[in-house]
Structures are given as C-alpha cells and as structure tokens.
Design a protein around this motif. Structure first.
Motif, PDB file in Angstrom:
ATOM      1  N   UNK A 104       0.871  -1.175  -0.083  1.00 56.43           N
ATOM      2  CA  UNK A 104       0.076  -0.206  -0.002  1.00 56.43           C
ATOM      3  C   UNK A 104       0.923   1.230  -0.040  1.00 56.43           C
ATOM      4  N   UNK A 105       2.037   1.104   0.623  1.00 54.47           N
ATOM      5  CA  UNK A 105       3.111   2.430   0.726  1.00 54.47           C
ATOM      6  C   UNK A 105       3.352   2.687  -1.049  1.00 54.47           C
ATOM      7  N   UNK A 106       3.449   1.725  -1.728  1.00 58.87           N
ATOM      8  CA  UNK A 106       3.836   2.157  -3.265  1.00 58.87           C
ATOM      9  C   UNK A 106       2.499   2.348  -3.575  1.00 58.87           C
ATOM     10  N   UNK A 107       1.365   1.812  -3.830  1.00 55.61           N
ATOM     11  CA  UNK A 107       0.301   2.179  -4.250  1.00 55.61           C
ATOM     12  C   UNK A 107      -0.027   3.737  -4.056  1.00 55.61           C
ATOM     13  N   UNK A 108      -0.060   4.174  -2.829  1.00 58.63           N
ATOM     14  CA  UNK A 108      -0.424   5.383  -2.456  1.00 58.63           C
ATOM     15  C   UNK A 108       0.793   6.467  -3.346  1.00 58.63           C
ATOM     16  N   UNK A 109       1.930   6.016  -3.620  1.00 59.89           N
ATOM     17  CA  UNK A 109       2.783   6.896  -4.406  1.00 59.89           C
ATOM     18  C   UNK A 109       2.534   7.176  -5.632  1.00 59.89           C
ATOM     19  N   UNK A 110       1.629   6.246  -6.457  1.00 61.16           N
ATOM     20  CA  UNK A 110       1.401   6.355  -7.834  1.00 61.16           C
ATOM     21  C   UNK A 110       0.969   7.703  -8.127  1.00 61.16           C
ATOM     22  N   UNK A 111      -0.538   7.931  -7.646  1.00 63.46           N
ATOM     23  CA  UNK A 111      -1.192   9.002  -7.766  1.00 63.46           C
ATOM     24  C   UNK A 111      -0.712  10.168  -7.674  1.00 63.46           C
ATOM     25  N   UNK A 113       2.712  10.712  -7.712  1.00 62.33           N
ATOM     26  CA  UNK A 113       3.757  10.840  -8.638  1.00 62.33           C
ATOM     27  C   UNK A 113       3.114  11.293  -9.901  1.00 62.33           C
ATOM     28  N   UNK A 114       2.321  10.931 -10.196  1.00 68.61           N
ATOM     29  CA  UNK A 114       1.470  11.167 -11.554  1.00 68.61           C
ATOM     30  C   UNK A 114       1.030  12.736 -11.336  1.00 68.61           C
ATOM     31  N   UNK A 115       0.203  12.921 -10.582  1.00 69.83           N
ATOM     32  CA  UNK A 115      -0.715  14.140 -10.383  1.00 69.83           C
ATOM     33  C   UNK A 115       0.243  15.188  -9.980  1.00 69.83           C
ATOM     34  N   UNK A 116       1.064  15.108  -9.121  1.00 74.43           N
ATOM     35  CA  UNK A 116       2.124  16.277  -8.511  1.00 74.43           C
ATOM     36  C   UNK A 116       3.469  16.450  -9.304  1.00 74.43           C
ATOM     37  N   UNK A 117       3.904  15.453  -9.830  1.00 76.26           N
ATOM     38  CA  UNK A 117       5.116  15.315 -10.139  1.00 76.26           C
ATOM     39  C   UNK A 117       5.130  15.151 -11.839  1.00 76.26           C
ATOM     40  N   UNK A 118       4.057  14.830 -12.375  1.00 74.89           N
ATOM     41  CA  UNK A 118       3.955  14.494 -13.962  1.00 74.89           C
ATOM     42  C   UNK A 118       4.755  13.307 -14.383  1.00 74.89           C
ATOM     43  N   UNK A 119       4.690  12.275 -13.550  1.00 73.59           N
ATOM     44  CA  UNK A 119       5.258  11.062 -14.085  1.00 73.59           C
ATOM     45  C   UNK A 119       4.375  10.390 -15.119  1.00 73.59           C
TER      46      UNK A 119
END
Length: 290
Positions: A104-111, A113-119
């Motif tokens: 879950x720690x990794x799952x929380x990072x996905x959105x 990284x995409x939304x705030x960092x443009x990954x």
C-alpha cells in the motif's frame, strides 16, 4: 518539447545515481553490470543525462529501479527524476519505479507521482525486484497505474544485472519471461505495457504477447541491434511496425552505439522513423501537443 525537432526518443534510460551520490544497486551488482556491458561512462547525474541528450537532439525516458526489499539498497528518489524533467522539459520524460513488495505504501505513491510530479509511467524489473509480474501482490499497483492513465514497463529476458558475479549476484532469471506479463495485459487492458529489451531466451513469447494484446509494445534497449534475433527484425518490419520503440539502456549502452548498429539493419525506410520516434510520440501523447 518540440517533437518535430527531435532526432529520436529514447524510451529506456537509467538514473543510476542520486544528487547525494547514492547508487540504486549494490557495488557487486553495479560492477557486474558495468563489466557485462563494457560501459565506459557509468553513473551520469541527471543534469549530465539532460545535457547528453540535448546535444544529440533526442528526448529520453528516465527512471530508476526500486528494488529495496530484495537488495536492501534504496533507489534514486523518483522525485529527483521528476524534478530533473521539470528543469529539462525539452529532453527528459519522467518515469518512476516502485517496489511491489512495499504494498500500500507503493500504491499511495502512484497517484501522487503522476498528479503532482508529472510522472508518465512506472518501471518494473522482476529479476531485481524478485517477483513474478502476474503475482497478485502487484495487482493493486497495476490498478492504480491504469486508473492514473500511466504506462507500465517490464524488464523481460536475461539481465546484465549480476551477470558474471558469483551465482549471478543472486538474481534469478525466471521472473522475466514475458508470458508472465501476458496475464497482466489480459487483466489490465487499459494499461499500456512496454516489454523492455529483446527477450532472450523468450523472444517468440514476447512477439506473441505484443501481437495478441493491443496495448503491449516492445522496446529494443539493452542490446546492440547487430545481435537482434531475425524474427524480431521481421516483426518490427511488419506486424509490429507501429509497436516497436527505440531504447538504448543508457548509460549501459549509448544511443550513439545503438543507432550506428541500427543503421545497418535491414529495416524498411518507412519503418525507421516509426521505431526511432513516431511510435513513442504517439504512445506518450506527444504527437497531440504539436
């Protein structure tokens, strides 16, 4: 990023060192990879990567590999890659990597990284991360990636990481059969997938998956084109001409070396620009920004 002015888009490059000088691999694995690839310039910084590709009028997808659970070594922070892309938007396209074992720690990072960092996508290296791509443990990550509209990249085939070290550095090749990614492609049809590298010894399996699943692409990184299996060249010239992507594996293989060898392959004139740039621009949505 002005796609028209680019010579090529390299879909596979590595951030191997953080701003503090920390590497993502242990010294044993890193040294073995350098020897295997005979790499001359190892561990360029992110600003050096940007300058290198800008000089060549190329863009590059950059990512780290987070395999902390298996290796004990923290990855280059994804945020550093994303920040380098913000500072060099003309050349760097940010991807990230998250260890599936982090749950879950990794799952929380996905959105985030995409939304705030443009990954734009996420790299998985099943050999180094020690997991089967179709392990249900990883499915929550794929669900989040699909929901975020991002791309998943899977290392496939033999890896140079650990090659030549005793016991291959403990790296097991069984995790990188592309047929394991076929399950993922079937279960997440809305998630674009890139099978990274010519998939020795499973090249035919990779071609089958990419031909059968509309959202599956193949990148050609990690090998000099002079070693490409003939069936890979045949499919790139025909059935998969719109789904094969240029990638170097820089800094392990330089784009200069890769392109020089690629020029000698019997690739059709109308297919070359697709592989070098057009397919990647379409997959990344860069063609719509023109």
């Amino acid at each position: 990023m002005n796609v028209d002015e680019l010579v090529a888009i390299d879909m596979h490059t590595h951030a191997e060192v953080s701003s503090r000088g920390h590497a993502s691999l242990s010294e044993e694995l890193d040294s073995a990879a350098g020897e295997y690839f005979k790499a001359e310039h190892r561990r360029p910084t992110l600003p050096e990567i940007a300058a290198y590709y800008r000089e060549r009028r190329m863009a590059c997808v950059v990512f780290t590999v987070d395999a902390e659970a298996a290796t004990g070594t923290p990855a280059v922070p994804n945020e550093e890659v994303a920040e380098a892309a913000r500072e060099n938007p003309d050349v760097i396209i940010p991807f990230a990597s998250l260890d599936p074992h982090k749950g879950k720690t990794a799952v929380r990072q996905i959105h985030r990284l995409v939304q705030e960092f443009g990954v734009r996508g996420f790299k998985f290296h099943p050999n180094v991360q020690a997991f089967h791509p179709n392990d249900r443990m990883a499915y929550p990550l794929y669900e989040a990636i699909e929901e975020a509209g991002a791309i998943a990249v899977f290392h496939t085939g033999q890896t140079g990481i650990g090659a030549g070290a005793p016991g291959g550095g403990g790296i097991r090749l069984k995790y990188s059969n592309p047929m394991l990614v076929d399950d993922v492609a079937a279960d997440f049809p809305g998630m674009p997938i890139i099978l990274a590298h010519p998939s020795f010894p499973w090249q035919d399996e990779a071609l089958a998956v990419a031909t059968h699943k509309p959202q599956v692409y193949i990148d050609l990184s990690g090998w000099s084109p002079k070693y490409f299996p003939p069936q890979l060249v045949q499919y790139a010239n025909s059935l998969l001409k719109d789904k094969v992507l240029f990638g170097s594996d820089y800094p392990l293989i330089s784009p200069d070396r890769w392109l020089a060898d690629f020029a000698k392959l019997p690739v059709k004139d109308e297919v070359r620009p697709k592989i070098l740039k057009e397919n990647a621009a379409r997959l990344l949505g860069l063609d719509k920004q023109q």
